[in-house]
Motif scaffolding. Sequence first.
Motif: not given
Length: 435
Positions: A137-148
Amino acid sequence: MSSSRSNVRWLTLGLIVALIVINYIDRSAISYAVDPLTKAFGISKSQYGLISSAFSIGYMVFAFLAGPLVDRYGARRILLVGVAIWSVVTAVTPVSGSFIGLFMARVILGAGEGPGFPAATRTVSRWLPQKERGIALAMVGGVAVAGSLLIGGPLVTQLIDTLGWRGMFWVLAALGALWFAIAWALLKNTPDEHRKVSAAERAHIAAGQLEEERSSSGSVHWRPVLTNRNLWVIAVGYFAWGFMFWGFMYWLPEYLSSQYDLSIGAVGLFTVAPWAAGVAGALLGGVLTDQVFARTGNPRTRLTIMGVALLLSGAALIPIIVAPSLTVSVTFISIGVGLGFVTGGIWWVAAIDAMPAQPGVAAGFADAAFALSGIVAPSVMGFIVSSTGSFSSGFVVMTALAVVGAGSMLVLPRHRPRLEVSAPGGKAGLAVGQR
């Protein structure tokens, strides 16, 4: 058996991460087209603030409504409908023609994107065991958001330079259509529905789940949701972080451009640093929450981690208020965003902890609070900028809310006894906290 275990759960997670990346690039793209869009449609800065908030009106309503729908009908169907809606709206945004047209387009865009996180949270709760959810969920709610947002700035600004601001929206709509086609073929609600999942992988997933998390769908019970103290604590904290997040997502390009006279290309480059820090913070938060949970088995530790991170995030903005400059602003906004994103995926883990039988509803409840901050923050920032010509008061509000949100998570959560989760066949499984 372990040698024959498939890893389809990570493919499923990859689809969700890709969805969130496209989701956030689409919703934030308008912030990079402020100047040409406002000139083309005759829109003032204060009206742009209202348009930014319009997205979160639709998002808040449908994030909340999507939770029960996701828990009842499964994530796959709701996600496909949502992606179809937001891709069409992204395509028509450049021809919406006026303030009213653009306002309505953003409301509908928010409605289409609203089911994203409730559906993602349910997918993770059905596809991954407890011990893998923090980093997932760090990948979904964090990395994916910040990465986008990290790649979104350079990508969107280059698309605007190459194809014009209208062409940029059409390319992003095509990306949504591509995800729809791939997910139609590969995304399933549960491991049992996917023919490529091995028996060993199913056993691995089930061994780390609560019994109520193994169901495909179920009816919604509202009283346990609305009377859950920890869920309300999560909502307060998420609103506080959301005010900072939405404020920077919609106004950071304009802040850098207007305060420091940067070109659109330079703005795209300078916005890389905060979102790169966000990726690092999200990864740190995911690893930290999994490690602490593995040692303690106590879900409350997740709220403690979020509270400390949010408090430090708000404190990081103080130098910008006291002694602003381009270097100080980019540096301390990056630190603040990075620390804030430590919480990025933990909100969703905490929502599952609070309401394991209804993760979609719990995530929708939390996400609605986040969306409410998305209504408030852009409009408040727009009012501040229009009335004072400065962003400083907006940073003060961000810091104050961070203190309030952090305090609620550190002081108010309810602690309950732990219980044992048994693996199929009666074997002892993972020890987790009763929510």
